[in-house]
Design an enzyme around this catalytic site. Structure first.
Site, PDB file in Angstrom:
ATOM      1  N   THR A 120      -0.365 -15.328  -1.019  1.00 57.90           N
ATOM      2  CA  THR A 120      -0.171 -16.605  -0.329  1.00 57.90           C
ATOM      3  C   THR A 120      -0.312 -16.446   1.179  1.00 57.90           C
ATOM      4  OG1 THR A 120       1.282 -18.522  -0.094  1.00 57.90           O
ATOM      5  CG2 THR A 120       2.345 -16.374  -0.106  1.00 57.90           C
ATOM      6  N   HIS A 134       0.831  -1.203   0.000  1.00 61.05           N
ATOM      7  CA  HIS A 134       0.000   0.000   0.000  1.00 61.05           C
ATOM      8  C   HIS A 134       0.862   1.248   0.000  1.00 61.05           C
ATOM      9  CE1 HIS A 134      -4.146  -1.642   1.410  1.00 61.05           C
ATOM     10  NE2 HIS A 134      -3.570  -2.436   0.535  1.00 61.05           N
ATOM     11  N   ASP A 135       1.901   1.247   0.794  1.00 55.75           N
ATOM     12  CA  ASP A 135       2.767   2.424   0.872  1.00 55.75           C
ATOM     13  C   ASP A 135       3.420   2.717  -0.465  1.00 55.75           C
ATOM     14  OD1 ASP A 135       4.452   4.482   2.221  1.00 55.75           O
ATOM     15  OD2 ASP A 135       6.017   3.087   1.624  1.00 55.75           O
ATOM     16  N   ASP A 141       4.730 -19.554   0.366  1.00 56.62           N
ATOM     17  CA  ASP A 141       5.046 -20.607  -0.598  1.00 56.62           C
ATOM     18  C   ASP A 141       4.355 -20.279  -1.921  1.00 56.62           C
ATOM     19  OD1 ASP A 141       2.350 -21.241  -0.206  1.00 56.62           O
ATOM     20  OD2 ASP A 141       2.794 -22.826   1.221  1.00 56.62           O
TER      21      ASP A 141
END
Length: 255
Positions: free
Chosen positions: A128, A65-66, A187
């Protein structure tokens, strides 16, 4: 700074303003001003992870987001020295790619920030980790379109389980689903789920829309090592999106 994703200690909290990708960061940025910063941050994050295994997903989301708005797992040297912004506007979250985006919208959002289709697929692999509320995939399991109530690309039994968790007339505040069954382990399961029709977001399924992105999904589903290598490269590239005014001396206030 050798960094483990379970710990994204990097993020050295940045509220940077957006500009195209640049290469002004360095791995030894704090060597003189704060030589112990890597160990300090790493210890703090590891302590947080020990108390709450969802911390890695939250940090990864914050970092993404940053970089997009203003501005174990694999190990890499984290480039440091990103500039902090002096303003923070909630309205700018509209710049984030939405879970309902199609491939054209995703490609445009990433390309505007100097990121390629390779980066798009690799960084999407961050799904993930973590959890999603029903609102982010509600569009796929209720009133999908005029012909189908449920997105036909969803695997039927998976769609049924999502509908059971997120019924249309009963939306508990915290209801939702994990991004994949191994949601606290970094993973390549996410890519395998896309190929099985078991991804949560429309934006996940959209990665199969183009031959290039579909081939990358297949490649990363087949090889965890290929995914991790690509993810590291794309994280470093995304981290270099900056445009703030200062490196904050105290992360709580502007200099």
């Amino acid at each position: 700074m050798a960094f483990n994703l379970a710990f994204l200690s990097s993020i050295l909290i940045i509220l940077s303003a957006f500009s195209p990708v640049i290469t002004a960061l360095s791995s030894n940025y704090y060597d003189k001003s704060c030589p112990n910063v890597e160990q300090i941050v790493s210890n703090a994050v590891k302590k947080g992870v020990a108390n709450d295994r969802t911390v890695p997903a939250a940090l990864l989301r914050m970092h993404f987001h940053d970089c997009f708005i203003r501005s174990g797992g694999p190990n890499w040297d984290v480039p440091k020295g990103r500039k902090d912004g002096r303003t923070s506007k909630a309205t700018e979250t509209r710049q984030l790619p939405a879970p309902t985006f199609n491939i054209s919208q995703l490609q445009q959002s990433f390309s505007q920030r100097g990121l390629s289709l390779n980066d798009l697929v690799a960084l999407s692999g961050g799904h993930t980790l973590g959890f999603s509320h029903c609102s982010s995939f509600q569009n796929r399991i209720h009133n999908f379109n005029a012909t189908h109530d449920v997105d036909p690309s969803l695997q039927p039994s998976f769609a049924a389980s999502l509908k059971n968790t997120c019924p249309i007339n009963n939306r508990p505040k915290n209801a939702g689903a994990t991004m994949d069954p191994s949601s606290t382990t970094f993973d390549n399961t996410y890519f395998k789920l896309i190929l099985q029709g078991k991804s949560l977001f429309s934006s996940d399924q959209a990665l199969l829309s183009l031959p290039k992105t579909k081939n990358l999904v297949t490649k990363f589903a087949t090889s965890k090592e290929a995914f991790l290598d690509a993810f590291v490269n794309s994280m470093i590239k995304m981290s270099s999106i900056t445009g703030g005014q200062e490196v904050r001396k105290d992360c709580r206030i502007v200099n």
